[in-house]
Scaffold this motif. Structure first.
Motif, mmCIF file in Angstrom:
data_model
loop_
_atom_site.group_PDB
_atom_site.id
_atom_site.type_symbol
_atom_site.label_atom_id
_atom_site.label_comp_id
_atom_site.label_asym_id
_atom_site.label_seq_id
_atom_site.Cartn_x
_atom_site.Cartn_y
_atom_site.Cartn_z
ATOM 1 N N LYS A 1 12.017 14.517 5.155
ATOM 2 C CA LYS A 1 10.909 14.733 6.083
ATOM 3 C C LYS A 1 10.236 16.075 5.798
ATOM 4 O O LYS A 1 9.005 16.175 5.768
ATOM 5 C CB LYS A 1 11.423 14.695 7.525
ATOM 6 N N LYS A 2 11.040 17.104 5.546
ATOM 7 C CA LYS A 2 10.477 18.418 5.231
ATOM 8 C C LYS A 2 9.653 18.359 3.948
ATOM 9 O O LYS A 2 8.560 18.940 3.881
ATOM 10 C CB LYS A 2 11.605 19.447 5.087
ATOM 11 N N ASP A 3 10.153 17.661 2.948
ATOM 12 C CA ASP A 3 9.414 17.526 1.687
ATOM 13 C C ASP A 3 8.096 16.782 1.895
ATOM 14 O O ASP A 3 7.074 17.147 1.316
ATOM 15 C CB ASP A 3 10.262 16.810 0.644
ATOM 16 N N ALA A 4 8.123 15.746 2.722
ATOM 17 C CA ALA A 4 6.898 14.980 2.992
ATOM 18 C C ALA A 4 5.879 15.832 3.737
ATOM 19 O O ALA A 4 4.675 15.751 3.475
ATOM 20 C CB ALA A 4 7.227 13.721 3.781
ATOM 21 N N LYS A 5 6.357 16.677 4.668
ATOM 22 C CA LYS A 5 5.444 17.566 5.395
ATOM 23 C C LYS A 5 4.818 18.581 4.446
ATOM 24 O O LYS A 5 3.624 18.873 4.544
ATOM 25 C CB LYS A 5 6.173 18.288 6.516
ATOM 26 N N LYS A 6 5.624 19.132 3.526
ATOM 27 C CA LYS A 6 5.077 20.078 2.550
ATOM 28 C C LYS A 6 4.037 19.405 1.676
ATOM 29 O O LYS A 6 3.011 19.995 1.360
ATOM 30 C CB LYS A 6 6.209 20.643 1.686
ATOM 31 N N GLN B 1 -1.715 18.594 0.229
ATOM 32 C CA GLN B 1 -2.889 17.746 0.046
ATOM 33 C C GLN B 1 -4.049 18.129 0.944
ATOM 34 O O GLN B 1 -5.186 17.819 0.653
ATOM 35 C CB GLN B 1 -2.529 16.280 0.262
ATOM 36 N N ASP B 2 -3.755 18.801 2.060
ATOM 37 C CA ASP B 2 -4.808 19.228 2.963
ATOM 38 C C ASP B 2 -5.641 20.355 2.373
ATOM 39 O O ASP B 2 -6.807 20.525 2.714
ATOM 40 C CB ASP B 2 -4.237 19.682 4.308
ATOM 41 N N TYR B 3 -5.061 21.122 1.485
ATOM 42 C CA TYR B 3 -5.792 22.262 0.906
ATOM 43 C C TYR B 3 -6.672 21.862 -0.224
ATOM 44 O O TYR B 3 -6.687 20.972 -0.875
ATOM 45 C CB TYR B 3 -4.812 23.342 0.438
ATOM 46 N N GLN C 1 0.846 -1.183 0.000
ATOM 47 C CA GLN C 1 0.000 0.000 0.000
ATOM 48 C C GLN C 1 0.885 1.237 0.000
ATOM 49 O O GLN C 1 1.950 1.253 0.606
ATOM 50 C CB GLN C 1 -0.894 0.023 1.236
ATOM 51 N N GLU C 2 0.426 2.259 -0.665
ATOM 52 C CA GLU C 2 1.147 3.523 -0.680
ATOM 53 C C GLU C 2 0.985 4.201 0.673
ATOM 54 O O GLU C 2 -0.072 4.146 1.281
ATOM 55 C CB GLU C 2 0.608 4.441 -1.788
ATOM 56 N N ARG C 3 2.047 4.855 1.124
ATOM 57 C CA ARG C 3 1.986 5.597 2.380
ATOM 58 C C ARG C 3 1.361 6.956 2.132
ATOM 59 O O ARG C 3 1.567 7.560 1.088
ATOM 60 C CB ARG C 3 3.385 5.823 2.938
ATOM 61 N N THR C 4 0.651 7.441 3.140
ATOM 62 C CA THR C 4 0.150 8.808 3.071
ATOM 63 C C THR C 4 1.325 9.734 3.343
ATOM 64 O O THR C 4 2.344 9.317 3.915
ATOM 65 C CB THR C 4 -0.964 9.035 4.116
ATOM 66 N N PRO C 5 1.225 11.003 2.970
ATOM 67 C CA PRO C 5 2.329 11.927 3.249
ATOM 68 C C PRO C 5 2.646 12.055 4.747
ATOM 69 O O PRO C 5 3.797 12.244 5.116
ATOM 70 C CB PRO C 5 1.839 13.252 2.679
ATOM 71 N N GLU C 6 1.623 11.915 5.595
ATOM 72 C CA GLU C 6 1.874 11.980 7.040
ATOM 73 C C GLU C 6 2.701 10.778 7.498
ATOM 74 O O GLU C 6 3.622 10.909 8.305
ATOM 75 C CB GLU C 6 0.555 12.026 7.822
ATOM 76 N N GLU C 7 2.361 9.599 6.961
ATOM 77 C CA GLU C 7 3.120 8.398 7.297
ATOM 78 C C GLU C 7 4.546 8.497 6.751
ATOM 79 O O GLU C 7 5.493 8.046 7.395
ATOM 80 C CB GLU C 7 2.438 7.158 6.726
ATOM 81 N N GLU C 8 4.672 9.078 5.573
ATOM 82 C CA GLU C 8 6.000 9.247 4.962
ATOM 83 C C GLU C 8 6.866 10.171 5.823
ATOM 84 O O GLU C 8 8.045 9.902 6.056
ATOM 85 C CB GLU C 8 5.837 9.817 3.552
ATOM 86 N N ALA C 9 6.283 11.268 6.322
ATOM 87 C CA ALA C 9 7.020 12.199 7.180
ATOM 88 C C ALA C 9 7.445 11.505 8.476
ATOM 89 O O ALA C 9 8.578 11.686 8.952
ATOM 90 C CB ALA C 9 6.177 13.425 7.487
ATOM 91 N N LYS C 10 6.553 10.702 9.040
ATOM 92 C CA LYS C 10 6.866 9.988 10.267
ATOM 93 C C LYS C 10 8.000 8.983 10.037
ATOM 94 O O LYS C 10 8.900 8.844 10.871
ATOM 95 C CB LYS C 10 5.611 9.266 10.767
#
Length: 103
Positions: free
Chosen positions: A91-96, A101-103, A20-29
């Motif tokens: 991690k910074k890129d994943a947070k961005k 995606q939240d917007y 399964q693909e990770r969500t950006p939040e999971e990727e940042a973590k």
């Protein structure tokens, strides 16, 4: 007999369909954990390099061996610090990406 797709060992490898693909939040973590591990590796290798430097002064008969060990440990510390720096930027890129995606 044996069914296809069954594994009889501890490490099961998932096929491409099962991953399964990770969500950006999971990727940042994930990158945050790797960044922390990289920093710990750098600290441990740096401490070992200092230990070898001390041993080189303390044991003049084997000083050359200890100096080589010091250099190897210093290189490992540098590599580990570089890995931690790389993961920090990932991690910074994943947070961005998560914010985008939240917007």
């Amino acid at each position: 007999m044996e069914e296809e797709g069954k594994h009889h060992h501890f490490f099961h490898h998932k096929s491409d369909e099962e991953k399964q693909e990770r969500t950006p939040e999971e990727e940042a973590k994930h990158h945050k954990k790797l960044e922390i591990l990289g920093g710990l590796g750098a600290a441990a290798a740096g401490a070992y390099a200092l230990h070898e430097k001390h041993q080189a002064k303390k044991d003049p008969e084997n000083a050359h061996k200890h100096k080589i060990g010091e250099g190897v440990a210093a290189a490992a510390a540098l590599g580990s610090a570089g890995f931690a720096f790389h993961e920090h930027h990932e991690k910074k890129d994943a947070k961005k990406e998560a914010e985008r995606q939240d917007y």
